[in-house]
Every structure is written in C-alpha cells, then in structure tokens.
Design an enzyme around this catalytic site. Sequence first.
Site, PDB file in Angstrom:
ATOM      1  N   SER A  89     -30.250  14.417  23.464  1.00  0.00           N
ATOM      2  CA  SER A  89     -29.295  14.122  22.402  1.00  0.00           C
ATOM      3  C   SER A  89     -28.015  13.459  22.891  1.00  0.00           C
ATOM      4  CB  SER A  89     -28.934  15.408  21.650  1.00  0.00           C
ATOM      5  OG  SER A  89     -28.203  16.293  22.483  1.00  0.00           O
ATOM      6  N   LYS A 159     -21.993  18.343  22.926  1.00  0.00           N
ATOM      7  CA  LYS A 159     -21.807  17.160  22.083  1.00  0.00           C
ATOM      8  C   LYS A 159     -20.454  16.531  22.403  1.00  0.00           C
ATOM      9  CE  LYS A 159     -25.545  18.232  19.671  1.00  0.00           C
ATOM     10  NZ  LYS A 159     -26.804  17.452  19.850  1.00  0.00           N
TER      11      LYS A 159
END
Length: 300
Positions: A89, A159
Amino acid sequence: MAVGARSGHEEPEKRPEQIAEPSAGSAGEPPAAVTGPAEGETVDDEEAQEPGNQRSFWKELPLLVGIALVLALLIKTFLVQAFSIPSDSMMNTLQRGDRVLVDKLTPWFGAEPERGEVVVFHDPGGWLEGEPTPETNLVQDFLSFIGLMPSSEEKDLIKRVIAVGGDTVSCKKGGKVVLNGKPLDETSYIYPGSTPCDDEPFGPIKVPEGSIWVMGDNRQNSLDSRYHQELPGNGTVEVGQVVGRAVVVAWPVNRWATLPVPETFDQPGLNAAAAVAPGALGLAGALPLVLWRRKSLAGR
C-alpha cells in the site's frame, strides 16, 4: 608454576643471564635454590591470573546481558522501534518486507504528526477487521519483546499524513487532492501509474482537531481513510493512536533511505489559517470604512 632446584649433583648449564651474584653469607656458600611462593602467597603474573579473569567474565556476563535487555526495552518504549512492511500500500516509497525505524521520542514532548510525514498508528477500530495474525516462534517473540522485530499481535498500519486537524481535504475523480484550496502535486511519492483518487473520490472532509487524514502512496491498493468514512471519525485517525513517525528504511541494506516530507507540503498558503487570512484581512480593512460611512450618514 613454581620452579624447583634440579635433582642430583648435575651441574646446570650456565648462561650469562643466569649467573647469580654471591650472597652475603660465607665465601663459597652456594646460592639458595630458587623456589616458588610459599603457601598462601600470590604470584603477580599475568599468565597466572588468566584463569581468574575468565571466571570473573562469566560471573559478569548475566549482568551485561541484563543491562543490554533493559536498554533495548527502554529504546523500544521511548526512542525508536522497528516495524515491518506487510503490504504494497505504500509502494514505491516502502516495499513489502522493508524494515523501518519509527521515532517514538518526539510524541513524548507533545509533537503531533505533520502533513507529508509517514506514520505508524494503531488500528483505530475496524480497519484491520478480519486480518489474520501471523504465527511466530519463540525467537521471533523474543526479538519482538526487545524491539528488534515488530510484534505480530499489534495491529498497526503505516500511511502518509495528508491533512491534520482543522484542514479541509477533498479529491474528485480525474483531479488532484485539494488541501485547504491548494491542489497537491504528488508525483514525487505516489506509485507510478496511480491516480490521486480515481478509485475512491472523497470530500470535502473537515478534519477534526486532534486527528489526521491518511492515505497510502499506492492509491489503487490502499485501504486508507477514504475507505473508512462510515466508521467513527469519518475515516480520520486520532493523534493518540499514532505510534510515531517512520524516519528511515533500515533493511534491507540496498533499500536504505530516509523518509523526508515531500516539497508539495511546503507550498505557501497551505495552512488552514493562511487560507482564510486574505478574507480576514479584507474584512478587517473594510470594517472601519463601513463604520465611517454609517457615522457620516447618521450626521446628515
């Protein structure tokens, strides 16, 4: 080891350095035989002390190991901790299998995540629902305990911070991420071929104070804030859930790199306060004129 006198009447071979000076006794009296130390006396000799030094080292070894473990635990708790990247990701910034070091010290001094930083945070609730917990062995559990490996029981995510408390963020299909009215140029860090949000447009979202809005760099392969807007917080993450900022890729060696804040987050006028400043200044400038006009009209 003690050196004793030779047995019998054999004359020892004499070398210049072995010739002894006559003693203070009677003339012709042979010198006394060289003997070892008497019982209870010690020999000041490095070779003789070596076994004792070895025993001392083994006695101190458990203490040294204990100190090392305590230091490792303190470093893990307060300074830095290693985390493993389990997915794609955050490509290409981070790849599956990378080990990153996370700064856990600055949050202790009240520092909060800033836009553009890569952060590790605990699952706010429901983000990793259904994800299996990997099985580990005793060695992996021990390394996790002292902070040399991430814990398999901790469900953490990594993230990039896009917006912080007070910011307004949005993204339309085919467009860029817009932060406080400023479009972000994300070409330096999003995965080549990715679009900013074509798979999941969103916003505008007003980020609550004390929270952050996060997105993965591999936008089409990241279940980030966009996909959890139905949960409490509307997809935002509370600052209290943040473990720390990822500062460096430490492993493998050929992937070593720092993780700086991209320049797009340094552009002028990006702060929410700066975005409303021109309007506020205009209002402040117009107010005296309005009051003066009202006063002049009332005097007529």
